[in-house]
Enzyme design. Structure first.
Site, PDB file in Angstrom:
ATOM      1  N   GLY A 194      35.541  48.929  39.841  1.00  0.00           N
ATOM      2  CA  GLY A 194      34.718  48.124  38.952  1.00  0.00           C
ATOM      3  C   GLY A 194      33.300  47.977  39.474  1.00  0.00           C
ATOM      4  O   GLY A 194      33.032  48.151  40.668  1.00  0.00           O
ATOM      5  N   GLY A 229      39.621  49.371  40.427  1.00  0.00           N
ATOM      6  CA  GLY A 229      39.766  49.458  38.985  1.00  0.00           C
ATOM      7  C   GLY A 229      40.060  50.855  38.497  1.00  0.00           C
ATOM      8  O   GLY A 229      40.690  51.030  37.440  1.00  0.00           O
ATOM      9  N   GLU A 263      39.851  46.128  48.318  1.00  0.00           N
ATOM     10  CA  GLU A 263      39.326  44.811  47.972  1.00  0.00           C
ATOM     11  C   GLU A 263      39.246  43.837  49.149  1.00  0.00           C
ATOM     12  O   GLU A 263      38.337  43.005  49.206  1.00  0.00           O
ATOM     13  CB  GLU A 263      40.171  44.195  46.846  1.00  0.00           C
ATOM     14  CG  GLU A 263      40.000  44.862  45.493  1.00  0.00           C
ATOM     15  CD  GLU A 263      40.825  46.138  45.346  1.00  0.00           C
ATOM     16  OE1 GLU A 263      40.690  46.791  44.299  1.00  0.00           O
ATOM     17  OE2 GLU A 263      41.590  46.469  46.272  1.00  0.00           O
ATOM     18  N   ASP A 295      43.661  44.042  42.808  1.00  0.00           N
ATOM     19  CA  ASP A 295      43.894  43.625  41.433  1.00  0.00           C
ATOM     20  C   ASP A 295      44.108  44.862  40.574  1.00  0.00           C
ATOM     21  O   ASP A 295      44.594  45.874  41.068  1.00  0.00           O
ATOM     22  CB  ASP A 295      42.713  42.775  40.929  1.00  0.00           C
ATOM     23  CG  ASP A 295      41.440  43.585  40.729  1.00  0.00           C
ATOM     24  OD1 ASP A 295      41.206  44.556  41.480  1.00  0.00           O
ATOM     25  OD2 ASP A 295      40.671  43.260  39.800  1.00  0.00           O
TER      26      ASP A 295
END
Length: 350
Positions: free
Chosen positions: A65, A113, A136, A144
């Site tokens: 992301g 992502g 992350e 996530d």
């Protein structure tokens, strides 16, 4: 922004290409929205028998992301993150449940992502240059994009290796941890795409897929033992002891160094959310991720981690807690609690 996501119908295939090659196809909110729109338009299109996801450029499918925008949103005390993660996770779930075969070409860098857009799909292909990871915890955050669902289901708890260390792994290891299905040699990828487009039959993948040796080779037994530890504190202690008994090129040195470098808070959140994720449906896991994403974005750790790794790039974050043992249990509980941000609307899955 539409040119950041290209799409075409070629033969029996609908092909989506992430098109921000200079940013290794990092994903913006607008890109999530455009991919969703394209997939919905193809769902009932009789000309499209299957979907292929690719990334433009030679560096990889997707670096994750666009966290720079989330960093600025956090600094501004904004609410963009609420929309960003809601749209992203709804798309991740949609991909996982898409009614037509969805083929992800996971070449080069595939992180965060990007893993959500690929590893949650039905047909996941890695190749010679694949480098897959969930980094992350290195930015004051936690896995996530379906990571709490995927990594919690890895055999022998090897998903903890990716979650706690943030290290990237190659094709065989990606298959071993359950994030991919098939290895196809890089020089065969274009031919594979052509065959998929011509036939509309995902069965042709089996004719291109080749076997690989065990993902972590001779290290696998040791890794399974290390990540069987009940807590990341115990994992790091055992890693450190193993590293002391082995030469510098032993896998434990790199893993222990990475865990010490990463956010202790991010690792402890990962411990909790992976423990829960093992007993959750994907929808439940993504809902969990939505709330901890909003909570962590509001915590100083998130801004500091992105500042150090992405914005100023000094690679020297000043974490809130010095060690894993210093992280208070109540802070982790607060960060992983649901329904914590007034006005925020969690993802809807249908």
């Amino acid at each position: 922004m539409a040119d950041h996501v290209l799409h075409e119908k070629r033969g029996r295939a609908g092909i989506i290409t992430l098109n921000r090659p200079k940013a290794i196809n990092a994903l913006t909110l607008e890109m999530f929205e455009e991919i969703t729109r394209i997939l919905r338009s193809w769902e009932d299109d009789s000309d499209v028998s299957l979907v292929i996801l690719r990334g433009a450029g030679e560096r990889g499918l997707c670096a994750g992301g666009d966290i720079a925008s989330l960093y600025q949103d956090a600094k501004d005390g904004g609410t963009m993150g609420q929309t960003f993660w809601k749209v992203e996770y709804e798309l991740d779930y949609y991909i996982h449940t898409y009614p037509k075969p969805y083929v992800a070409i996971m070449n080069g860098i595939v992180l965060g992502g990007g893993v959500g857009l690929s590893a949650l799909s039905a047909h996941r292909i890695v190749t010679d240059d694949s480098r897959v990871g969930m980094p992350e915890t290195g930015i004051g955050y936690s896995p996530d994009a379906g990571g709490t669902y995927l990594l919690s289901r890895s055999p022998d708890r090897l998903g903890r290796h990716l979650a706690y260390t943030g290290l990237h792994v190659g094709a065989a290891e990606t298959i071993d941890v359950g994030l991919a299905d098939h290895y196809v040699p890089q020089d065969q990828l274009e031919t594979l795409v052509s065959e998929l487009a011509t036939t509309g039959d995902v069965g042709v993948i089996n004719g291109f897929a080749q076997p690989l040796g065990p993902g972590f080779g001779d290290d696998r037994e040791e890794m399974a033992e290390i990540y069987a530890a009940a807590t990341p504190e115990a994992t790091l202690e055992q890693l450190s002891e193993l590293a002391e008994r082995n030469d510098d090129d032993h896998w434990s040195h790199k893993a222990a160094k990475a865990m010490r470098r990463n956010s202790p808070l991010g690792i402890k959140v990962a411990e909790t959310t992976l423990n829960r994720g093992a007993n959750m449906t994907l929808a439940e896991a993504l809902t969990q991720e939505y709330w901890f994403s909003l909570n962590m974005q509001r915590h100083p750790e998130f801004v500091e981690g992105i500042r150090a790794q992405i914005v100023e790039k000094d690679r020297n974050p000043s974490w809130t807690y010095a060690t894993l043992a210093d992280v208070p249990a109540n802070v982790v509980s607060d960060l992983t609690a649901f329904d914590t941000v007034p006005g925020a609307t969690p993802p809807e899955f249908n």
